[in-house]
Design a protein around this motif. Structure first.
Motif, mmCIF file in Angstrom:
data_model
loop_
_atom_site.group_PDB
_atom_site.id
_atom_site.type_symbol
_atom_site.label_atom_id
_atom_site.label_comp_id
_atom_site.label_asym_id
_atom_site.label_seq_id
_atom_site.Cartn_x
_atom_site.Cartn_y
_atom_site.Cartn_z
ATOM 1 N N LYS A 1 0.648 -1.162 -0.018
ATOM 2 C CA LYS A 1 0.056 0.037 0.027
ATOM 3 C C LYS A 1 0.937 1.369 0.190
ATOM 4 O O LYS A 1 0.329 2.444 -0.261
ATOM 5 C CB LYS A 1 -0.922 0.019 1.203
ATOM 6 C CG LYS A 1 -1.960 -0.994 1.098
ATOM 7 C CD LYS A 1 -2.821 -0.967 2.359
ATOM 8 C CE LYS A 1 -3.717 -2.230 2.658
ATOM 9 N NZ LYS A 1 -3.151 -2.917 3.604
ATOM 10 N N VAL A 2 2.015 1.109 0.353
ATOM 11 C CA VAL A 2 2.998 2.351 0.358
ATOM 12 C C VAL A 2 4.067 2.400 -0.545
ATOM 13 O O VAL A 2 4.233 3.360 -1.186
ATOM 14 C CB VAL A 2 3.919 2.239 1.823
ATOM 15 C CG1 VAL A 2 5.033 3.520 1.937
ATOM 16 C CG2 VAL A 2 2.854 2.275 3.048
ATOM 17 N N SER A 3 4.493 1.205 -1.050
ATOM 18 C CA SER A 3 5.587 1.094 -2.036
ATOM 19 C C SER A 3 5.834 -0.463 -2.510
ATOM 20 O O SER A 3 5.430 -1.246 -1.930
ATOM 21 C CB SER A 3 6.853 1.664 -1.600
ATOM 22 O OG SER A 3 7.986 1.235 -2.436
ATOM 23 N N LYS A 4 6.232 -0.439 -4.022
ATOM 24 C CA LYS A 4 6.158 -1.701 -4.680
ATOM 25 C C LYS A 4 7.532 -2.293 -4.076
ATOM 26 O O LYS A 4 7.753 -3.602 -4.027
ATOM 27 C CB LYS A 4 6.288 -1.638 -6.070
ATOM 28 C CG LYS A 4 4.868 -1.314 -6.800
ATOM 29 C CD LYS A 4 5.017 -1.254 -8.154
ATOM 30 C CE LYS A 4 4.712 0.074 -8.928
ATOM 31 N NZ LYS A 4 5.040 0.032 -10.328
ATOM 32 N N GLY A 5 8.372 -1.355 -3.577
ATOM 33 C CA GLY A 5 9.733 -1.689 -3.250
ATOM 34 C C GLY A 5 9.596 -2.050 -1.571
ATOM 35 O O GLY A 5 9.031 -1.514 -0.871
ATOM 36 N N SER A 6 10.620 -3.222 -1.020
ATOM 37 C CA SER A 6 10.747 -3.290 -0.002
ATOM 38 C C SER A 6 11.774 -2.471 0.709
ATOM 39 O O SER A 6 12.272 -1.639 0.128
ATOM 40 C CB SER A 6 11.345 -4.721 0.420
ATOM 41 O OG SER A 6 12.669 -4.925 -0.057
ATOM 42 N N VAL A 7 11.814 -2.353 2.147
ATOM 43 C CA VAL A 7 12.777 -1.625 2.786
ATOM 44 C C VAL A 7 14.146 -1.966 2.108
ATOM 45 O O VAL A 7 14.760 -1.000 1.945
ATOM 46 C CB VAL A 7 12.749 -1.943 4.479
ATOM 47 C CG1 VAL A 7 13.965 -1.353 4.998
ATOM 48 C CG2 VAL A 7 11.220 -1.369 5.018
ATOM 49 N N GLY A 8 14.674 -3.213 1.900
ATOM 50 C CA GLY A 8 15.797 -3.382 1.267
ATOM 51 C C GLY A 8 15.859 -2.742 0.033
ATOM 52 O O GLY A 8 17.087 -2.164 -0.604
ATOM 53 N N SER B 1 18.987 3.737 -2.654
ATOM 54 C CA SER B 1 19.447 5.014 -1.846
ATOM 55 C C SER B 1 21.054 5.081 -1.804
ATOM 56 O O SER B 1 21.630 5.980 -2.260
ATOM 57 C CB SER B 1 19.095 5.192 -0.592
ATOM 58 O OG SER B 1 17.549 5.502 -0.533
ATOM 59 N N LEU B 2 21.316 4.051 -1.472
ATOM 60 C CA LEU B 2 23.142 3.760 -1.444
ATOM 61 C C LEU B 2 23.619 3.773 -2.753
ATOM 62 O O LEU B 2 24.715 4.453 -3.047
ATOM 63 C CB LEU B 2 23.633 2.749 -0.538
ATOM 64 C CG LEU B 2 23.205 2.686 0.755
ATOM 65 C CD1 LEU B 2 23.332 1.393 1.436
ATOM 66 C CD2 LEU B 2 23.893 3.811 1.547
ATOM 67 N N LYS B 3 22.977 2.970 -3.775
ATOM 68 C CA LYS B 3 23.527 3.122 -5.027
ATOM 69 C C LYS B 3 23.528 4.642 -5.764
ATOM 70 O O LYS B 3 24.323 4.903 -6.464
ATOM 71 C CB LYS B 3 22.669 2.079 -5.993
ATOM 72 C CG LYS B 3 22.965 0.679 -5.959
ATOM 73 C CD LYS B 3 22.307 -0.313 -7.202
ATOM 74 C CE LYS B 3 22.709 -1.591 -7.096
ATOM 75 N NZ LYS B 3 23.154 -1.987 -5.886
ATOM 76 N N VAL B 4 22.348 5.179 -5.448
ATOM 77 C CA VAL B 4 22.364 6.635 -5.925
ATOM 78 C C VAL B 4 23.412 7.364 -5.366
ATOM 79 O O VAL B 4 24.113 8.227 -6.084
ATOM 80 C CB VAL B 4 21.099 7.237 -5.608
ATOM 81 C CG1 VAL B 4 21.021 8.944 -5.982
ATOM 82 C CG2 VAL B 4 19.998 6.636 -6.530
ATOM 83 N N LEU C 1 19.088 0.714 -9.922
ATOM 84 C CA LEU C 1 18.212 -0.292 -9.331
ATOM 85 C C LEU C 1 18.782 -1.196 -8.639
ATOM 86 O O LEU C 1 19.768 -2.105 -9.079
ATOM 87 C CB LEU C 1 17.413 -0.678 -10.676
ATOM 88 C CG LEU C 1 16.405 0.201 -11.513
ATOM 89 C CD1 LEU C 1 15.805 -0.401 -12.539
ATOM 90 C CD2 LEU C 1 15.444 0.683 -10.598
ATOM 91 N N PRO C 2 18.025 -1.962 -7.635
ATOM 92 C CA PRO C 2 18.584 -2.911 -6.737
ATOM 93 C C PRO C 2 18.362 -4.174 -7.411
ATOM 94 O O PRO C 2 17.610 -4.387 -8.467
ATOM 95 C CB PRO C 2 17.799 -3.150 -5.358
ATOM 96 C CG PRO C 2 16.950 -1.700 -5.582
ATOM 97 C CD PRO C 2 16.979 -1.121 -6.806
ATOM 98 N N PRO C 3 19.231 -5.260 -7.244
ATOM 99 C CA PRO C 3 19.020 -6.664 -7.785
ATOM 100 C C PRO C 3 17.967 -7.164 -7.334
ATOM 101 O O PRO C 3 17.187 -6.712 -6.351
ATOM 102 C CB PRO C 3 20.463 -7.145 -7.199
ATOM 103 C CG PRO C 3 20.717 -6.645 -5.925
ATOM 104 C CD PRO C 3 20.389 -5.155 -6.057
ATOM 105 N N GLU C 4 17.470 -8.107 -7.869
ATOM 106 C CA GLU C 4 16.293 -9.235 -7.491
ATOM 107 C C GLU C 4 16.496 -9.453 -6.131
ATOM 108 O O GLU C 4 15.462 -9.419 -5.152
ATOM 109 C CB GLU C 4 16.140 -10.406 -8.314
ATOM 110 C CG GLU C 4 15.721 -10.278 -9.658
ATOM 111 C CD GLU C 4 14.460 -9.827 -9.812
ATOM 112 O OE1 GLU C 4 13.741 -10.685 -9.206
ATOM 113 O OE2 GLU C 4 14.050 -9.135 -10.591
ATOM 114 N N ILE C 5 17.487 -10.031 -5.804
ATOM 115 C CA ILE C 5 17.892 -10.636 -4.345
ATOM 116 C C ILE C 5 18.748 -9.483 -3.628
ATOM 117 O O ILE C 5 19.935 -9.391 -4.087
ATOM 118 C CB ILE C 5 18.488 -11.988 -4.284
ATOM 119 C CG1 ILE C 5 17.335 -12.965 -4.779
ATOM 120 C CG2 ILE C 5 18.885 -12.254 -2.723
ATOM 121 C CD1 ILE C 5 18.026 -14.277 -5.339
ATOM 122 N N ILE C 6 18.285 -8.919 -2.573
ATOM 123 C CA ILE C 6 18.990 -7.766 -1.749
ATOM 124 C C ILE C 6 19.871 -8.491 -0.686
ATOM 125 O O ILE C 6 18.998 -8.912 0.162
ATOM 126 C CB ILE C 6 18.449 -6.704 -1.403
ATOM 127 C CG1 ILE C 6 17.874 -5.942 -2.637
ATOM 128 C CG2 ILE C 6 19.032 -5.652 -0.807
ATOM 129 C CD1 ILE C 6 16.704 -5.136 -2.673
#
Length: 149
Positions: free
Chosen positions: A22-29, A35-38, A83-88
Motif C-alpha cells: 500500500k506504501v511502495s512496490k519496493g521493500s525496505v531493502g 538510496s546507497l546506489k544513488v 536499481l537494486p538486484p532481484e535479491i538484496i
C-alpha cells in the motif's frame, strides 16, 4: 553529512524483507539499496566531472524541488544503474553503506564547480549535488518509515 540518515540505514538493514504494497512496490531493502546506489553513483559522476565544463543554468523544476525540500512520490523512474538486484543481500547493503560514508566525506574536497548531471535537474554543482543526495535519501527514508509502521 547525512549522519542521521546513515544511522537510520544501518539500523534498518535488519528489515530488508519488510514490505507494505500500500506504501511502495519496493521493500525496505529495495529502498536501502537504491538510496546507497544513488549516493555512490552520483559520487562517481561528480568525481569524474571537469569544473571547466560546468554551466550554471536556471532550472525551474530544480528550484521548486530544492525549495520545497522534497520529491513527489511516484513521479520519477530510477535509471537502471541504480536499481537494486532481484535479491538484496545484507552484506551488499552494509558494504555499500561503508562506501557511501567514505564517498560523501570525499565530496567536500571537490572543486565547487564539479558537477553531477541529473536527468531532470540537469547540471548540479557540488553544493547542489550534496543537497540532492540529502533530499533523495530522505525521500526514501520517509517511504521506509511508512513501510515499517
Amino acid at each position: 553529512m547525512l549522519h542521521k540518515e546513515f544511522s537510520f540505514i544501518k539500523a534498518n538493514i535488519q528489515h530488508l524483507e519488510k514490505e507494505d504494497l500500500k506504501v511502495s512496490k519496493g521493500s525496505v531493502g529495495w529502498h536501502l539499496d537504491h538510496s546507497l546506489k544513488v549516493i555512490n553513483s552520483v559520487y562517481e559522476n561528480i568525481k569524474e566531472s571537469k569544473p571547466t565544463n560546468y554551466e550554471k543554468k536556471f532550472n525551474l523544476l530544480r528550484l521548486v524541488t530544492f525549495t520545497l525540500g522534497s520529491f513527489p512520490r511516484g513521479k520519477a523512474k530510477a535509471p537502471k544503474r541504480v536499481l537494486p538486484p532481484e535479491i538484496i543481500l545484507k552484506e551488499a547493503v552494509e558494504n555499500q553503506l561503508v562506501v557511501a560514508r567514505k564517498n560523501l566525506e570525499s565530496i567536500n574536497g571537490f572543486d565547487d564547480n564539479q558537477f553531477f548531471t541529473h536527468p531532470l535537474f540537469k547540471q548540479l554543482n557540488k553544493k547542489q549535488t550534496i543537497k540532492f543526495i540529502g533530499l533523495h535519501t530522505n525521500h526514501h527514508i520517509k517511504i521506509m518509515k511508512e513501510i515499517l509502521k
